[in-house]
Write a protein that holds these residues in place. Structure first.
Motif, PDB file in Angstrom:
ATOM      1  N   VAL B 351       0.815  -1.225   0.000  1.00  0.00           N
ATOM      2  CA  VAL B 351       0.000   0.000   0.000  1.00  0.00           C
ATOM      3  C   VAL B 351       0.842   1.265   0.000  1.00  0.00           C
ATOM      4  CG1 VAL B 351      -2.041  -1.076   1.021  1.00  0.00           C
ATOM      5  CG2 VAL B 351      -0.296  -0.124   2.521  1.00  0.00           C
ATOM      6  N   ARG B 357       1.635   6.614  -1.572  1.00  0.00           N
ATOM      7  CA  ARG B 357       0.782   5.477  -1.892  1.00  0.00           C
ATOM      8  C   ARG B 357       1.376   4.699  -3.065  1.00  0.00           C
ATOM      9  NH1 ARG B 357      -5.479   5.626  -2.210  1.00  0.00           N
ATOM     10  NH2 ARG B 357      -5.213   7.840  -1.829  1.00  0.00           N
ATOM     11  N   TYR B 361      -1.823   0.273  -5.780  1.00  0.00           N
ATOM     12  CA  TYR B 361      -2.831   0.107  -4.729  1.00  0.00           C
ATOM     13  C   TYR B 361      -4.193   0.701  -5.102  1.00  0.00           C
ATOM     14  CZ  TYR B 361      -5.289   0.807  -0.298  1.00  0.00           C
ATOM     15  OH  TYR B 361      -6.230   0.804   0.707  1.00  0.00           O
ATOM     16  N   GLY B 366      -7.639  -2.529  -0.179  1.00  0.00           N
ATOM     17  CA  GLY B 366      -7.509  -2.241   1.259  1.00  0.00           C
ATOM     18  C   GLY B 366      -8.770  -2.635   2.003  1.00  0.00           C
TER      19      GLY B 366
END
Lengths: 408, 408
Positions: B351, B357, B361, B366
């Motif tokens: 991530v 970031r 991702y 997530g």
């Protein structure tokens, strides 16, 4: 609702000669809210800043530090809410630079004369187009009286805007100090606070301004905590425009002290306002730790108490659960602590001495203190002459609610 | 409800030769609940213990440390729940001594051969008469099979009893290990846990037993946190009765390692059980910090994450609010941390990398990881060879509810 935080009135926050503030609705995270602030600073002003110690410091913090090294003078601040521009790597630096460039073009100054600030969600890319589009409105809105608007434009989970002002006399001339701050969660400033800007028209040289800033920070923003989380974006900026007509302060004389004390008052009021508006807060708690060996150990004890979820939830319940306070003092990490010497007062009530509950203490006394929204406690370590005061709030269902919902 | 904590079955916890356990209802805080535990230990057993580092350590902890210095051998443990006998000054020490005397009379041993333990509310005087009156029932109840009853008798805010067992072979002989623990709030053990008792019939000399205890503690009970509060009463006791018929372990050989590894398994299972039953827990979170300079800095990063109320509330909301994790890594206090080297994995999903970031991702990835009750994250510091694993739980409305209500 914030704990005993008086609503601001327009005439309680005084304009500062040399400072103008303009706000805009740039639709950065939510539509139709004030989320962009432009502050212009008169030429020749002195500016000093302290910033978060968080290693993951935000891109604007990195740029602020760079720009403050420059000697050509800071002439503008630009602040956006809704996006923290933190944890954004190279992209974040680029976009913070582009923000400064956009401001510099509008004001005909250099990009390095602009300090950028961002607050909001971490790890999201800064919407630079929205900021660029919002800046002309902020420029049109510039006015020396827009302090409260400015306080509103930098809010995130804050319920109330935070501003404070003082008037003092230096060498027979009137000097004015005004400041705004924001912050409600992720509050455990380390060398700085969330976002706080204080300006004065006092005249003071750069070295003393830097010194004054550090002195004041240590006794205001570095003495508060809501949740023990140190933000990536903490910044505290102090501006002295020098437009009050007294001779420049260039030594630590009486004038320096008068100015420092007044700025400290403003800073403490703003720091306490952050705690009073702490996420989910229902109580404002003052922890005075006295007679320690040094300030550092007093602060350790104060923050051990102020960070304990067990103590904070007991305060929420108005429960004088003193055992939890003792436990926190005990794990604060103070060397050779003699617990039999410690005295603990809740309000004016002696509750602990000789390593146990004071014989005179009754539960009713404790409950009487706890039911109020403002609670103070004093811990006497009885082993030295140092003191520290820490301010915090309780931990309520709403803290969980606010932080479980924040991004959605 | 505890997070993935399997209910105990009577045949899953094995008796240990040389250990008997008896419980009683002594009405210490509440009527009609198991609140007193007596454990007898065969003559010649070796006993080792580690205790809280809290300066406000409880009276029984103080006495345990004294009695363990004695060479005549520990022959009994006595544990009460409902009152922690902490923050009780001289009165607390006297009553802990009286408890040991009462046990010594019943068992015809010396008072210093008894280790006393208390858990419950801090700052209240131990009801010694109730304990004295309850002990004969506990004596009558003594049985080698009463491990689960014992686990129930030491609970406070725990929802479920916690016990674990292993069978191993040492030098071709069967060796058994069983243990119980309690704890749910005020959990951030420092050199020990809330209350945990593990016994084995293995034969091992005192020096190696002490060493084994410290090794195991560092990798089990000292790796968990619920709320960051270190208790006044944390104690972890390891007993080796020597009744298994193998030759005594007196060097750090293969047998030592087999025994240590099995005891570590039991200790980790018990430590994790405390977190699974953490106050208000809905998620069990494993934080692996890898490739740090040393174990200490890996632990610092792990605990900074595990203590953050912002992260814990986000986990409660199943919200992959990764920015809060970065902020915690950033304020963990690691020197010269290069944030561009850090990689963060949520489950198996990369991530964060290069200070921002990861490009690959997506929020959906997530959310997929976060919706499960068991969540793991890996933080790669990429600057050394040390690792650490920390276990914690989330922070829910029920944590506030439990701790706002506990004393009432």
């Amino acid at each position: 609702m914030p704990v005993n935080l008086k609503p601001l009135t327009i005439d309680s926050i005084f304009p500062i000669k040399g400072i103008s503030l303009g706000i805009a609705k740039a639709h950065i995270k939510k539509p139709n809210r004030k989320d962009l602030l432009l502050v212009t600073i008169a030429e020749g002003s002195k500016v000093s800043g302290v910033f978060t110690q968080n290693a993951f410091c935000a891109a604007p913090v990195f740029l602020c530090k760079e720009h403050l090294k420059n000697t050509s003078g800071i002439r503008a601040l630009v602040v956006n809410t809704g996006c923290a521009n933190a944890g954004t790597g190279e992209d974040g630096i680029l976009k913070a630079k582009e923000t400064c460039e956009a401001v510099s073009k509008l004001l005909s100054i250099e990009p390095h004369q602009v300090l950028p600030f961002s607050t909001g969600v971490i790890l999201e890319s800064l919407p630079i187009d929205k900021i660029r589009n919002g800046l002309p409105d902020a420029l049109k809105n510039l006015d020396s009286s827009h302090w409260i608007d400015a306080a509103e434009a930098i809010m995130t989970t804050d319920i109330a805007p935070k501003a404070a002002s003082r008037k003092i006399k230096i060498k027979d001339k009137e000097v004015v100090i005004s400041g705004v701050s924001k912050g409600s969660g992720m509050i455990h400033p380390n060398m700085a606070t969330m976002l706080s800007f204080i300006a004065t028209d006092a005249s003071i040289n750069q070295i003393l301004l830097d010194k004054l800033l550090k002195e004041v920070t240590g006794e205001s923003f570095n003495c508060i905590t809501v949740d023990g989380d140190t933000s990536t974006n903490d910044s505290f900026i102090l501006i002295a425009t020098g437009k009050a007509e007294h001779d420049e302060i260039n030594q630590e004389d009486k004038s320096y002290e008068i100015l420092r004390d007044a700025i400290r008052e403003v800073a403490i009021e703003l720091a306490q306002a952050i705690v009073r508006d702490g996420e989910g807060a229902t109580k404002f708690i003052t922890i005075q730790v006295e007679s320690g060996l040094d300030n550092a150990e007093c602060r350790k004890v104060g923050f051990a108490i102020a960070h304990s979820p067990l103590i904070k939830t007991a305060f929420f319940a108005s429960d004088p659960n003193l055992g939890r306070i003792l436990a926190a003092i005990g794990y604060a990490g103070i060397e050779s602590l003699d617990i039999t010497k410690i005295q603990l007062f809740l309000g004016n009530v002696l509750v602990v001495e000789k390593g146990g509950r004071a014989i005179s203490y009754t539960e009713t006394q404790g409950q009487e203190v706890m039911k109020h929204p403002e609670i103070s406690m004093r811990i006497l370590l009885n082993r030295g002459n140092a003191n520290a005061t820490i301010w915090t709030c309780d931990f309520s269902y709403d803290y969980v609610k606010i932080n479980a919902d924040y991004r959605t």
